[in-house]
Design a protein around this motif. Structure first.
Motif, PDB file in Angstrom:
ATOM      1  N   GLN A  17      12.854  96.309  58.873  1.00 56.13           N
ATOM      2  CA  GLN A  17      12.506  97.760  58.340  1.00 56.13           C
ATOM      3  C   GLN A  17      13.776  98.250  57.755  1.00 56.13           C
ATOM      4  O   GLN A  17      14.003  98.865  56.521  1.00 56.13           O
ATOM      5  CB  GLN A  17      12.075  98.712  59.286  1.00 56.13           C
ATOM      6  CG  GLN A  17      10.681  98.473  59.588  1.00 56.13           C
ATOM      7  CD  GLN A  17       9.664  99.226  58.845  1.00 56.13           C
ATOM      8  OE1 GLN A  17      10.109 100.677  58.815  1.00 56.13           O
ATOM      9  NE2 GLN A  17       8.797  98.998  58.185  1.00 56.13           N
ATOM     10  N   VAL A  18      14.831  98.317  58.153  1.00 57.57           N
ATOM     11  CA  VAL A  18      16.014  98.757  57.860  1.00 57.57           C
ATOM     12  C   VAL A  18      16.716  98.076  56.775  1.00 57.57           C
ATOM     13  O   VAL A  18      17.290  98.629  55.763  1.00 57.57           O
ATOM     14  CB  VAL A  18      17.117  98.796  59.178  1.00 57.57           C
ATOM     15  CG1 VAL A  18      18.617  99.377  58.693  1.00 57.57           C
ATOM     16  CG2 VAL A  18      16.753  99.770  60.142  1.00 57.57           C
ATOM     17  N   LEU A  19      16.562  96.801  56.707  1.00 54.74           N
ATOM     18  CA  LEU A  19      17.023  95.950  55.739  1.00 54.74           C
ATOM     19  C   LEU A  19      16.371  96.485  54.307  1.00 54.74           C
ATOM     20  O   LEU A  19      16.928  96.647  53.377  1.00 54.74           O
ATOM     21  CB  LEU A  19      16.671  94.472  55.667  1.00 54.74           C
ATOM     22  CG  LEU A  19      17.698  93.702  56.690  1.00 54.74           C
ATOM     23  CD1 LEU A  19      17.190  92.192  56.854  1.00 54.74           C
ATOM     24  CD2 LEU A  19      19.104  93.792  55.964  1.00 54.74           C
ATOM     25  N   VAL A  56      16.066  99.818  68.553  1.00 54.45           N
ATOM     26  CA  VAL A  56      16.523 100.780  67.219  1.00 54.45           C
ATOM     27  C   VAL A  56      18.140 100.444  67.082  1.00 54.45           C
ATOM     28  O   VAL A  56      18.448 100.249  65.833  1.00 54.45           O
ATOM     29  CB  VAL A  56      16.205 101.973  67.560  1.00 54.45           C
ATOM     30  CG1 VAL A  56      16.516 102.789  66.616  1.00 54.45           C
ATOM     31  CG2 VAL A  56      14.699 101.961  67.496  1.00 54.45           C
ATOM     32  N   THR A  57      19.052 100.913  67.986  1.00 52.11           N
ATOM     33  CA  THR A  57      20.369 100.905  67.714  1.00 52.11           C
ATOM     34  C   THR A  57      20.696  99.593  67.358  1.00 52.11           C
ATOM     35  O   THR A  57      21.631  99.267  66.158  1.00 52.11           O
ATOM     36  CB  THR A  57      21.093 101.032  69.318  1.00 52.11           C
ATOM     37  OG1 THR A  57      20.507 102.259  69.882  1.00 52.11           O
ATOM     38  CG2 THR A  57      22.295 101.350  69.084  1.00 52.11           C
ATOM     39  N   PHE A  58      20.651  98.209  67.981  1.00 53.36           N
ATOM     40  CA  PHE A  58      20.918  96.941  67.676  1.00 53.36           C
ATOM     41  C   PHE A  58      20.166  96.405  66.362  1.00 53.36           C
ATOM     42  O   PHE A  58      21.019  95.651  65.825  1.00 53.36           O
ATOM     43  CB  PHE A  58      21.014  96.131  68.850  1.00 53.36           C
ATOM     44  CG  PHE A  58      22.064  96.142  69.716  1.00 53.36           C
ATOM     45  CD1 PHE A  58      23.487  95.835  69.544  1.00 53.36           C
ATOM     46  CD2 PHE A  58      21.961  97.329  71.021  1.00 53.36           C
ATOM     47  CE1 PHE A  58      24.271  96.528  70.552  1.00 53.36           C
ATOM     48  CE2 PHE A  58      22.786  97.512  71.876  1.00 53.36           C
ATOM     49  CZ  PHE A  58      23.985  97.074  71.750  1.00 53.36           C
ATOM     50  N   GLY A  59      18.924  96.865  66.237  1.00 52.61           N
ATOM     51  CA  GLY A  59      18.338  96.288  64.979  1.00 52.61           C
ATOM     52  C   GLY A  59      18.985  96.852  63.834  1.00 52.61           C
ATOM     53  O   GLY A  59      19.151  96.234  62.908  1.00 52.61           O
ATOM     54  N   ALA A  60      19.285  98.280  63.982  1.00 52.18           N
ATOM     55  CA  ALA A  60      19.749  98.793  62.721  1.00 52.18           C
ATOM     56  C   ALA A  60      21.327  98.457  62.379  1.00 52.18           C
ATOM     57  O   ALA A  60      21.568  98.131  61.565  1.00 52.18           O
ATOM     58  CB  ALA A  60      19.844 100.434  62.976  1.00 52.18           C
ATOM     59  N   LEU A  61      21.798  98.148  63.490  1.00 57.56           N
ATOM     60  CA  LEU A  61      23.246  97.805  63.563  1.00 57.56           C
ATOM     61  C   LEU A  61      23.432  96.683  62.868  1.00 57.56           C
ATOM     62  O   LEU A  61      24.136  96.093  61.840  1.00 57.56           O
ATOM     63  CB  LEU A  61      23.851  97.699  64.781  1.00 57.56           C
ATOM     64  CG  LEU A  61      25.306  97.656  65.068  1.00 57.56           C
ATOM     65  CD1 LEU A  61      26.019  98.886  64.621  1.00 57.56           C
ATOM     66  CD2 LEU A  61      26.117  97.622  66.411  1.00 57.56           C
ATOM     67  N   ALA A  62      22.413  95.455  63.234  1.00 54.56           N
ATOM     68  CA  ALA A  62      22.638  94.038  62.574  1.00 54.56           C
ATOM     69  C   ALA A  62      22.184  94.174  61.193  1.00 54.56           C
ATOM     70  O   ALA A  62      22.682  93.521  60.598  1.00 54.56           O
ATOM     71  CB  ALA A  62      21.314  93.216  63.397  1.00 54.56           C
ATOM     72  N   ALA A  63      21.079  95.210  60.701  1.00 57.94           N
ATOM     73  CA  ALA A  63      20.786  95.207  59.372  1.00 57.94           C
ATOM     74  C   ALA A  63      21.946  95.566  58.442  1.00 57.94           C
ATOM     75  O   ALA A  63      22.297  95.369  57.161  1.00 57.94           O
ATOM     76  CB  ALA A  63      19.643  95.902  59.129  1.00 57.94           C
ATOM     77  N   LEU A  64      22.534  96.661  59.148  1.00 67.31           N
ATOM     78  CA  LEU A  64      23.622  97.736  58.189  1.00 67.31           C
ATOM     79  C   LEU A  64      25.026  96.892  58.249  1.00 67.31           C
ATOM     80  O   LEU A  64      25.508  96.890  57.058  1.00 67.31           O
ATOM     81  CB  LEU A  64      23.639  98.961  58.760  1.00 67.31           C
ATOM     82  CG  LEU A  64      22.562 100.016  58.701  1.00 67.31           C
ATOM     83  CD1 LEU A  64      22.844 101.238  59.098  1.00 67.31           C
ATOM     84  CD2 LEU A  64      22.123  99.973  57.086  1.00 67.31           C
ATOM     85  N   VAL A  65      25.384  96.179  59.342  1.00 68.45           N
ATOM     86  CA  VAL A  65      26.652  95.765  59.181  1.00 68.45           C
ATOM     87  C   VAL A  65      26.540  94.134  58.724  1.00 68.45           C
ATOM     88  O   VAL A  65      27.444  93.839  57.893  1.00 68.45           O
ATOM     89  CB  VAL A  65      27.238  95.686  60.640  1.00 68.45           C
ATOM     90  CG1 VAL A  65      28.634  95.137  60.650  1.00 68.45           C
ATOM     91  CG2 VAL A  65      27.363  97.085  61.233  1.00 68.45           C
ATOM     92  N   GLY A  66      25.519  93.771  58.954  1.00 65.49           N
ATOM     93  CA  GLY A  66      25.214  92.120  58.274  1.00 65.49           C
ATOM     94  C   GLY A  66      26.451  91.280  59.021  1.00 65.49           C
ATOM     95  O   GLY A  66      27.033  91.310  60.030  1.00 65.49           O
ATOM     96  N   GLY A  67      26.385  89.910  58.397  1.00 63.85           N
ATOM     97  CA  GLY A  67      27.711  89.204  58.565  1.00 63.85           C
ATOM     98  C   GLY A  67      27.733  88.856  60.007  1.00 63.85           C
ATOM     99  O   GLY A  67      26.525  88.402  60.602  1.00 63.85           O
ATOM    100  N   VAL A  68      28.500  88.462  60.669  1.00 62.54           N
ATOM    101  CA  VAL A  68      28.631  88.064  61.974  1.00 62.54           C
ATOM    102  C   VAL A  68      28.049  88.640  63.147  1.00 62.54           C
ATOM    103  O   VAL A  68      27.252  88.234  63.951  1.00 62.54           O
ATOM    104  CB  VAL A  68      30.241  87.669  62.512  1.00 62.54           C
ATOM    105  CG1 VAL A  68      30.365  87.053  63.743  1.00 62.54           C
ATOM    106  CG2 VAL A  68      31.145  87.003  61.272  1.00 62.54           C
ATOM    107  N   VAL A  69      28.038  90.000  62.950  1.00 62.46           N
ATOM    108  CA  VAL A  69      27.405  90.864  63.847  1.00 62.46           C
ATOM    109  C   VAL A  69      25.870  90.563  63.986  1.00 62.46           C
ATOM    110  O   VAL A  69      25.249  90.472  64.960  1.00 62.46           O
ATOM    111  CB  VAL A  69      27.683  92.425  63.516  1.00 62.46           C
ATOM    112  CG1 VAL A  69      26.604  93.231  64.487  1.00 62.46           C
ATOM    113  CG2 VAL A  69      29.201  92.976  63.620  1.00 62.46           C
TER     114      VAL A  69
END
Lengths: 341, 300
Positions: B178-180, B111-124
């Protein structure tokens, strides 16, 4: 322009597969060198203790077995390891001294690919057919029975099903001779393209194959059912019906083909899972495949074999995933447009 | 206690009872799911409370070897004449503990990293997704088996952590997509525009809308952890002492009890316990979907 886009997708997909292989190669190297119980040191010490060999000689022997120069800095060892791998040199077994790891893999890997591949092929095609039947006969008795069966089969771990097969078919009801079915072929059998060999190979692989089918078919059935139901509501199916196309053609070319597409993404995950599970299944049926070899090398602390076999299992899964993706893109032209996933 | 305080307390209890009843009512909407839910509760009670009522006798009793079920021994006896039912009652706690801890940790990572990936986007996003793809491709069980060859896994917590570290990728991908889609909703865009901070957006705006998803994933992560844990113990790669279902299966297997016709109660008891528990967990997700997804309810 079209060919460029297609090429681009394959270049990217291929690069991804190669990169994954590279990561796994590095991972296995550093795993063996940096883990708390460094197997090279363990082996050197055991040589000294058991045979009273002087340290330098023991070290040389270990270096030869692992195909690494132990005096060199770590990155040189790493480069050497990769160089050896590119030449197909995976070191030699510690237990059956002198046997190259690559020879062990060549001997045992085909059996796993054969049994897992056959099982997956059958369960995938059967699952698609049954899933469509369930979708077309929605809310009928056959749908309820198959749905319940599919849920049960997809939730029970595969090795428990394998055990139940042994307990009931082999021990309680004595329908099959578990002991005679061990191994990948009967003693004295010569591999070759003849009926006797094929029959024998299938006889020995039958229980693993049945287990792979039973334990994966449920997921295919349920996914195919829901996918077919949503496809049936699509406009192009309604239009095809309105055009009065033959029912058979609609079912196969319009519904079946499009509904089975989502299953291919699952296929790539399933391949890894089944190959991974072969450790357990092969151990239960004592089927001489690569999973059993990996298990033995772990319990016997035969690190070069363990390292090599793990690498090959992973590479096989990566290659199988690549093949599944190629198959997927053949069926769904949209995937080639370069949008990736 | 003043009257006001007593009233607040009464309201709190009332609210709790009310939401509990609502929860049970919603769970009961799906019959299969509700049965699964009851079986899961049953197993949890059996594992946590059962040991206080059923005594575990580990002494060998030669005159009682492989007895069929009777009033004295509900499930019969094993190769040493010990009661099987007592072993089943005492053998669930380890399995449940490892499954729950591993499920919780891997869900947290996903959940933490999936949400992070979707919200920050780009290189992360690219980095997280590349790592996810790689971990997803490596067959998990062989890797676990190899790791078990290096690390002495004799602590349950360590085993749970190891299982969690390897089992988040599928869930992470699902959370990310989902977060996307949630990200595009108005209230999230508003929170972003107000610059309310990533942590607030993830935990206060987005997560509550994904609770159903997360709880269902937690349940499924638990089944995955049980699969791997029992498998490793069965292969003898995790040296577990004591009594649990997996150790029972391993002993039955290693000592050849499985090839002995009378041993059927001994081998099948833990096998069925694990199989039913897994099945119940998976069935339960159907009811959980109904509880958390109002859209599913509307049609019924």
């Amino acid at each position: 322009m079209w060919s460029r886009i297609i090429r681009n997708f394959w270049v990217r997909r291929g690069a991804k597969a190669l990169f994954t292989v590279f990561v796994v190669v590095s991972l296995t190297f550093f795993l063996v060198r940096l883990m708390p119980a460094n197997p090279v040191e363990v082996y050197i010490n055991s040589l000294i203790e058991q045979y009273g060999i002087p340290y330098d000689e023991a070290k040389n022997q270990a270096a030869a077995l692992f195909s690494i120069d132990l005096d060199a800095p770590l990155y040189i060892q790493y480069l050497g390891y990769i160089k050896n791998l590119l030449h197909g040199d995976l070191g030699t077994s510690l237990i059956s001294a002198g046997t190259p790891v690559s020879a062990i893999i060549v001997r045992f890997l085909p059996w796993t690919i054969f049994s897992v591949g056959t099982g997956l092929l059958f369960s995938f095609s059967l699952g698609i057919i049954l899933g469509m039947v369930m979708a077309y006969r929605r809310e009928s008795l056959i749908d309820h029975v198959l749905s319940a069966l599919a849920s049960v089969l997809s939730s029970v771990p595969n090795y428990l099903i394998a055990m139940m097969l042994v307990v009931f078919l082999g021990v309680q009801w004595k329908l099959v001779d578990i002991a005679a079915m061990r191994g990948s072929m009967s003693p004295g059998m010569q591999p070759g393209l003849n009926l006797a060999f094929i029959k024998d190979a299938l006889y020995h692989a039958s229980l693993p194959i049945v287990t792979y089918i039973i334990t994966t078919i449920g997921t295919w059935m349920l996914t195919m059912k829901s996918s077919t139901i949503s496809t049936l509501g699509e406009d192009y199916v309604v239009v095809a019906k309105a055009r009065g196309l033959p029912e058979r053609r609609i079912t196969l070319a319009y519904v079946g083909r499009n509904a089975s597409l989502p299953l291919f993404t699952q296929l790539t995950i399933a391949i890894g899972f089944i190959v991974g599970g072969s450790l357990l299944i092969e151990s239960i049926f004592v089927y001489q495949g690569i999973g059993l070899v990996l298990l033995r090398s772990i319990t016997q602390r035969d690190y070069p074999v363990m390292q090599g076999v793990f690498l090959i299992i992973t590479i096989s899964v990566i290659v199988a995933n690549l093949l599944a993706d190629i198959l997927y893109s053949r069926l769904d032209p949209r995937i080639k447009l370069g949008t990736g996933e | 206690m003043t009257l006001a305080e007593r009233n607040t307390l009464r309201d709190a209890i009332g609210n709790f009872v009310h939401s509990f009843v609502t929860f049970i009512r919603l769970m009961a909407r799906n019959r299969v799911g509700f049965v699964g839910f009851l079986v899961v509760i049953g197993f949890v009670l059996l594992a946590l409370v059962g040991p206080y009522f059923v005594e575990l006798d580990t002494k060998t009793n030669v005159s009682q070897i492989y007895q069929p079920p009777s009033r004295e021994h509900i499930l019969g006896t094993d190769h040493q004449g010990r009661d099987i039912w007592a072993q089943i009652v005492h053998g669930g706690r380890d399995i449940l503990y490892v499954a729950f801890l591993a499920g919780l940790l891997s869900t947290f990572i996903a959940v933490t990293f999936g949400a992070l990936a979707a919200l920050v986007g780009g290189v992360v996003d690219s980095v997280i997704m590349t790592i996810t793809d790689i971990v997803l491709t490596i067959p998990q069980f062989p890797l676990l088996a190899v790791l078990a060859g290096f690390v002495r896994l004799n602590s349950l917590t360590l085993l749970a952590v190891l299982l969690a570290v390897l089992s988040w990728p599928t869930l992470l991908r699902a959370v990310r997509s989902q977060v996307l889609s949630l990200k595009e909703r108005d209230y999230v865009e508003a929170a972003m525009a107000l610059d309310m901070g990533l942590r607030h957006i993830i935990f206060a705006e987005i997560l509550p809308n994904m609770m159903s998803y997360i709880i269902i994933s937690l349940t499924l992560a638990m089944t995955g952890a049980i699969y791997a844990q029992v498998g490793l113990i069965f292969l003898g790669l995790v040296p577990m002492s004591g009594n649990n279902w997996a150790v029972m299966i391993q002993l039955a297997w290693v000592r050849g009890a499985i090839f002995f016709k009378d041993s059927i109660y001994y081998i099948m008891s833990p096998v069925l316990a694990i199989a039913f528990f897994q099945l119940a967990l998976v069935s339960m997700t159907r009811s959980l979907e109904e509880v958390f997804n109002p859209r599913l309810r509307a049609g019924v």
